[in-house]
Design a protein around this motif. Structure first.
Motif, PDB file in Angstrom:
ATOM      1  N   LEU A 271     -16.606 -15.934  37.040  1.00 15.76           N
ATOM      2  CA  LEU A 271     -18.078 -16.021  37.003  1.00 15.76           C
ATOM      3  C   LEU A 271     -18.641 -15.098  35.922  1.00 15.76           C
ATOM      4  O   LEU A 271     -19.564 -15.479  35.183  1.00 15.76           O
ATOM      5  CB  LEU A 271     -18.657 -15.639  38.371  1.00 15.76           C
ATOM      6  CG  LEU A 271     -20.184 -15.618  38.465  1.00 15.76           C
ATOM      7  CD1 LEU A 271     -20.745 -17.028  38.421  1.00 15.76           C
ATOM      8  CD2 LEU A 271     -20.652 -14.925  39.746  1.00 15.76           C
ATOM      9  N   LEU A 272     -18.061 -13.910  35.809  1.00 17.91           N
ATOM     10  CA  LEU A 272     -18.523 -12.948  34.800  1.00 17.91           C
ATOM     11  C   LEU A 272     -18.372 -13.520  33.385  1.00 17.91           C
ATOM     12  O   LEU A 272     -19.330 -13.536  32.592  1.00 17.91           O
ATOM     13  CB  LEU A 272     -17.713 -11.641  34.938  1.00 17.91           C
ATOM     14  CG  LEU A 272     -17.926 -10.580  33.865  1.00 17.91           C
ATOM     15  CD1 LEU A 272     -19.320  -9.975  33.954  1.00 17.91           C
ATOM     16  CD2 LEU A 272     -16.880  -9.465  33.975  1.00 17.91           C
TER      17      LEU A 272
ATOM     18  N   SER B  72     -22.205 -12.527  42.527  1.00 21.89           N
ATOM     19  CA  SER B  72     -20.938 -11.784  42.431  1.00 21.89           C
ATOM     20  C   SER B  72     -20.797 -10.743  43.545  1.00 21.89           C
ATOM     21  O   SER B  72     -19.693 -10.363  43.908  1.00 21.89           O
ATOM     22  CB  SER B  72     -20.798 -11.133  41.062  1.00 21.89           C
ATOM     23  OG  SER B  72     -21.682 -10.062  40.956  1.00 21.89           O
ATOM     24  N   TRP B  73     -21.916 -10.304  44.093  1.00 21.70           N
ATOM     25  CA  TRP B  73     -21.872  -9.353  45.200  1.00 21.70           C
ATOM     26  C   TRP B  73     -21.278  -9.989  46.466  1.00 21.70           C
ATOM     27  O   TRP B  73     -20.679  -9.318  47.288  1.00 21.70           O
ATOM     28  CB  TRP B  73     -23.281  -8.829  45.509  1.00 21.70           C
ATOM     29  CG  TRP B  73     -23.406  -7.359  45.275  1.00 21.70           C
ATOM     30  CD1 TRP B  73     -22.578  -6.379  45.749  1.00 21.70           C
ATOM     31  CD2 TRP B  73     -24.407  -6.699  44.489  1.00 21.70           C
ATOM     32  NE1 TRP B  73     -23.008  -5.147  45.303  1.00 21.70           N
ATOM     33  CE2 TRP B  73     -24.130  -5.308  44.529  1.00 21.70           C
ATOM     34  CE3 TRP B  73     -25.505  -7.132  43.765  1.00 21.70           C
ATOM     35  CZ2 TRP B  73     -24.907  -4.363  43.882  1.00 21.70           C
ATOM     36  CZ3 TRP B  73     -26.272  -6.194  43.123  1.00 21.70           C
ATOM     37  CH2 TRP B  73     -25.976  -4.835  43.175  1.00 21.70           C
TER      38      TRP B  73
ATOM     39  N   ARG C 150     -14.721 -14.112  40.943  1.00 20.11           N
ATOM     40  CA  ARG C 150     -15.798 -13.232  40.465  1.00 20.11           C
ATOM     41  C   ARG C 150     -15.629 -12.933  38.970  1.00 20.11           C
ATOM     42  O   ARG C 150     -16.598 -12.936  38.218  1.00 20.11           O
ATOM     43  CB  ARG C 150     -15.788 -11.932  41.269  1.00 20.11           C
ATOM     44  CG  ARG C 150     -17.100 -11.178  41.127  1.00 20.11           C
ATOM     45  CD  ARG C 150     -17.112  -9.814  41.760  1.00 20.11           C
ATOM     46  NE  ARG C 150     -16.620  -9.777  43.127  1.00 20.11           N
ATOM     47  CZ  ARG C 150     -15.474  -9.196  43.473  1.00 20.11           C
ATOM     48  NH1 ARG C 150     -14.723  -8.632  42.556  1.00 20.11           N
ATOM     49  NH2 ARG C 150     -15.078  -9.185  44.720  1.00 20.11           N
ATOM     50  N   ARG C 151     -14.366 -12.728  38.559  1.00 19.15           N
ATOM     51  CA  ARG C 151     -14.116 -12.452  37.133  1.00 19.15           C
ATOM     52  C   ARG C 151     -14.424 -13.691  36.295  1.00 19.15           C
ATOM     53  O   ARG C 151     -14.943 -13.580  35.186  1.00 19.15           O
ATOM     54  CB  ARG C 151     -12.660 -12.018  36.933  1.00 19.15           C
ATOM     55  CG  ARG C 151     -12.392 -10.638  37.494  1.00 19.15           C
ATOM     56  CD  ARG C 151     -10.905 -10.325  37.520  1.00 19.15           C
ATOM     57  NE  ARG C 151     -10.644  -9.137  38.319  1.00 19.15           N
ATOM     58  CZ  ARG C 151      -9.477  -8.837  38.844  1.00 19.15           C
ATOM     59  NH1 ARG C 151      -8.432  -9.643  38.670  1.00 19.15           N
ATOM     60  NH2 ARG C 151      -9.306  -7.737  39.554  1.00 19.15           N
TER      61      ARG C 151
ATOM     62  N   ALA D  93     -16.743  -5.558  43.025  1.00 26.59           N
ATOM     63  CA  ALA D  93     -17.921  -6.433  43.164  1.00 26.59           C
ATOM     64  C   ALA D  93     -19.180  -5.720  42.660  1.00 26.59           C
ATOM     65  O   ALA D  93     -20.020  -6.305  41.962  1.00 26.59           O
ATOM     66  CB  ALA D  93     -18.101  -6.850  44.623  1.00 26.59           C
TER      67      ALA D  93
ATOM     68  N   ALA E 159     -26.292 -14.640  38.720  1.00 22.82           N
ATOM     69  CA  ALA E 159     -24.835 -14.422  38.752  1.00 22.82           C
ATOM     70  C   ALA E 159     -24.508 -13.055  39.359  1.00 22.82           C
ATOM     71  O   ALA E 159     -23.513 -12.908  40.072  1.00 22.82           O
ATOM     72  CB  ALA E 159     -24.268 -14.527  37.344  1.00 22.82           C
TER      73      ALA E 159
ATOM     74  N   THR F 100     -18.997  -5.501  38.785  1.00 25.95           N
ATOM     75  CA  THR F 100     -19.310  -6.783  38.128  1.00 25.95           C
ATOM     76  C   THR F 100     -20.796  -7.086  38.237  1.00 25.95           C
ATOM     77  O   THR F 100     -21.424  -7.518  37.267  1.00 25.95           O
ATOM     78  CB  THR F 100     -18.488  -7.920  38.778  1.00 25.95           C
ATOM     79  OG1 THR F 100     -17.141  -7.494  38.891  1.00 25.95           O
ATOM     80  CG2 THR F 100     -18.553  -9.186  37.951  1.00 25.95           C
ATOM     81  N   ALA F 101     -21.346  -6.872  39.429  1.00 26.64           N
ATOM     82  CA  ALA F 101     -22.775  -7.161  39.625  1.00 26.64           C
ATOM     83  C   ALA F 101     -23.625  -6.285  38.704  1.00 26.64           C
ATOM     84  O   ALA F 101     -24.585  -6.772  38.090  1.00 26.64           O
ATOM     85  CB  ALA F 101     -23.151  -6.926  41.081  1.00 26.64           C
TER      86      ALA F 101
END
Lengths: 488, 220
Positions: A28-29, A16-17, A25-26, A107, A12, A110-111
């Motif tokens: 996915l987090l 997310s990158w 992306r959020r 990004a 993930a 998050t990553a």
């Protein structure tokens, strides 16, 4: 299952990158955090298969740390979604120094959050001391960009101190690992296996001199990462300058990872019949951390630094408990759970206060009960909980530690109670001031608060409260097994 | 011509040179010289597993040593040089203790390491006892560089020297089974140096200086 736990957040993080849009992306987090938490829950029902020759295996302590990490990460990721939405991507003015700054790319943030989860899970699921070291060192590297999310001078200073002090500390833990290997070698040609089970088997024949040196290095090394005084100097800076969602993870999850390193060393020490040696060292460092925390908490004007010093205190309690015998160790492991839940929740609330008042000074934050009543209520409840007030789980665990200390005589128990009392008074005074009184001019009296900004904290407090009121049998079994492994 | 150096002599020579580079690093005033010394120390460390091997080294050991030598002696110094080039040329502040005092403390650290090694007793693998004093002295040198220098890149040099000392302590453990672990540890350290290099770049941009005294606003 263990492989899935390790790979999911890593994959993930990579994904997310490459996701350009913030929304997906959020999602996915939060989704990854949720699935990871469910996988951790599943580990309580289905025994995961050990692999890599037993290097990856979930024992009682690993399971506890894993579950806590995933719960905290899920709560933090839900909070983080709202937090990131509210963050302006442009240039802003720093409210402390008045200089302009911008944020790191979302990004990357998050990553790194997901990589942090991956490395923390690696620490929890391994029983190989070399991999444990790699995992703990990796948590440092992936969390450094998280501390430097707000790209201003103070966060950069905190990041540098964090990187340098923790990297040196972890390097010393590596020396400990090497000395441990030397102490376990019985013949010239072969190094000892670094898998815990093999080490426990060979512990009886350990070379005492080399082992004692190894334990000191492991304690100082992992103790640095854990925030044990006098190696704690990075902790108040990093916790106060990081975004609140990161502070929550650092305090609730990262410190536990380092504690796991010391716990593993204690397991071997007990098996080697050197429990008294390690116990005395642990108790000395534990008391010193509590004294240091008490000195800095009383009169502390920065409420995030106050929470950070409270972490120093609680890490002190953890290793004090680990060194004080079975009963205290059981309480200490329960304390680890209670501290993680409550402290993470408090840091998330600190983020709400900071967003509303634009200051970290507890002298300038007044009238919270009028401006943000939900946060004020939870903040007060959380401070009472972290100070060991009943009926929260921290009260129960501190009581167990006290019972354990009484076996060592009246003086350690009295000193422990005195320090707890001083810290209680030191923390409660500014918090009462923050909640009471009239709202200062310039602060909106809009009493509305986003549900997701208070709900994760409320849930974490709820868990800490539930653990204080009722201890399920399965959890009791795990706590007893984890404490018994230290054999003190 | 019968006096061909044995591997044991070679190991002793390498260990002696490592301690000399330690002392030279403590006394080095210029950062370019420090980077060159760290590179030399890295090359020596890469040779240690081969020199420490009792017998003819196999292909595996030679390959491992080559990888370690390239990382320690070439890649890491290149990363340091890159970071150094990004910084403006500036007069380095004098260390807290002074260069001569640092070198003197390095010698005391070496003596202390010899004493500790003697107190701990002979390890099952005597090679550990042989490398232990030099490894500990190198660790001490690294710590001394970190606490005595007033500039962040010099502190990074200290971290690398500290890691070199740890690598030396672990060198007798070079076995086929532990290769992947040692490599992952080394990669971790490489990433750490890379991340610290980036941090130094940001510090220079934000503070217009890399002096430690200029980045000390966070206090109680």
């Amino acid at each position: 299952m263990i492989l899935a736990l390790l790979c999911l957040p890593f994959a993930a993080a990579l994904a997310s990158w490459f996701i350009p849009a913030h929304g997906p992306r959020r999602v996915l987090l939060a989704l990854t955090a949720g699935v990871e938490m469910l996988l951790a829950f599943a580990c309580w029902m289905v025994e995961p298969t050990p692999f890599f020759g037993g290097a990856f295996y979930l024992d009682a302590m690993g399971r506890l740390v894993l579950t806590l990490t995933t719960i905290l990460f899920f709560a933090a990721s839900l909070y983080g979604i709202v937090y990131l939405k509210g963050e302006d991507s442009g240039v802003r003015k720093d409210f402390v120094q008045g200089l302009h700054f911008s944020n790191a790319p979302e990004a990357t943030f998050t990553a790194c959050l997901l990589l942090f989860l991956s490395t923390a899970v690696l620490v929890a699921v391994t029983r190989h001391l070399g991999i444990l070291w790699v995992g703990i060192e990796s948590t440092t590297l992936v969390s450094a960009p998280l501390i430097y999310f707000h790209r201003h001078r103070r966060s950069l200073e905190a990041t540098w101190k964090y990187l340098m002090i923790c990297s040196v500390g972890i390097a010393l833990a590596l020396v400990g690992n090497i000395l441990l290997d030397i102490s376990m070698q019985s013949d010239a040609g072969h190094g000892a296996s670094m898998i815990l089970d093999a080490m426990l088997e060979r512990a009886e024949n350990v070379h005492h001199g080399w082992f004692k040196a190894a334990f000191v290095f492991l304690l100082i090394g992992y103790g640095t990462k854990m925030g044990i005084a006098p190696m704690h100097t990075w902790l108040p800076d990093a916790h106060s300058e990081a975004p609140s969602v990161v502070s929550a993870l650092l305090s609730g999850a990262l410190l536990n990872c380092a504690f796991l390193g010391i716990y593993r060393a204690c397991e071997i020490s007990a098996a080697a019949g050197l429990g008294d040696f390690s116990g005395q060292l642990l108790m000395a460092f534990g008391f010193f951390s509590m004294v240091t925390a008490a000195l800095f908490i009383v009169g502390q004007g920065d409420f995030k630094r106050m929470l950070a010093y409270s972490s120093v205190e609680h890490m002190g309690i953890l290793i004090l408990a680990l060194g004080a015998g079975f009963e205290a160790a059981r309480g200490g492991i329960m304390h680890m759970a209670g501290h993680s839940l409550v402290k993470a929740a408090l840091f998330l609330l600190a983020g709400n206060i900071l967003a509303r008042y634009h200051t970290k000074s507890s002298h300038d934050v007044i009238g919270m009960r009028r401006t943000m009543p939900f946060t004020a209520f939870l903040w007060m409840a959380g401070i009472l909980a972290i100070c060991g007030s009943p009926p929260f789980s921290i009260f129960m665990s501190e009581l167990s530690v006290l019972q354990g200390l009484l076996r060592h005589g009246i003086f350690p128990a009295m000193a422990y109670l005195l320090l707890l009392g001083v810290i209680f008074a030191g923390m409660l005074t500014p918090v009462l001031r923050m909640c009471a009184g009239k709202a200062p001019h310039g602060i909106a009296l809009d009493r509305k608060e986003a549900a997701v900004s208070v709900l994760p904290s409320a849930c974490l407090f709820g868990l800490a409260l539930a653990l204080g009121l009722y201890m399920p049998e399965w959890l009791d079994t795990v706590l007893t097994a984890a404490a018994a492994a230290t054999g003190m | 011509m019968t006096s061909i150096l044995s591997t044991a002599d070679g190991l002793n020579a390498a260990l002696g040179l490592i301690i000399i580079t330690d002392l030279a690093l403590l006394g080095a005033e210029r950062q370019r010289l420090s980077i060159r010394l760290i590179a030399n120390q890295g090359v020596l460390l890469g040779l240690v597993p081969v020199l420490a091997y009792n017998g003819t080294p196999d292909m595996y050991l030679i390959a491992v040593s080559a990888i370690f030598l390239i990382i320690k002696g070439v890649i890491l110094p290149l990363l340091l040089r890159r970071t150094h080039r990004q910084l403006p040329s500036q007069q380095l502040p004098k260390p807290y203790l002074g260069y001569s005092a640092c070198a003197l403390l390095g010698i005391i650290g070496f003596a202390l390491s010899l004493w500790i090694g003697g107190r701990l007793g002979i390890a099952a693998n005597p090679l550990f006892s042989q490398v232990f004093p030099i490894g500990m002295a190198t660790i001490f040198t690294g710590l001394l560089l970190i606490v005595s220098r007033k500039e962040v890149l010099s502190q990074l040099f200290g971290y690398l020297v500290l890691e070199n000392g740890i690598f030396l302590l672990g060198a007798p453990m070079a076995e086929q089974e532990s290769f992947w672990l040692e490599l992952s540890i080394l990669l971790d350290i490489m990433v750490a140096v890379f991340v610290m290099g980036i941090a130094i770049h940001h510090i220079n941009r934000a503070f217009h200086s890399t002096y430690v005294d200029h980045i000390a606003s966070l206090k109680d």
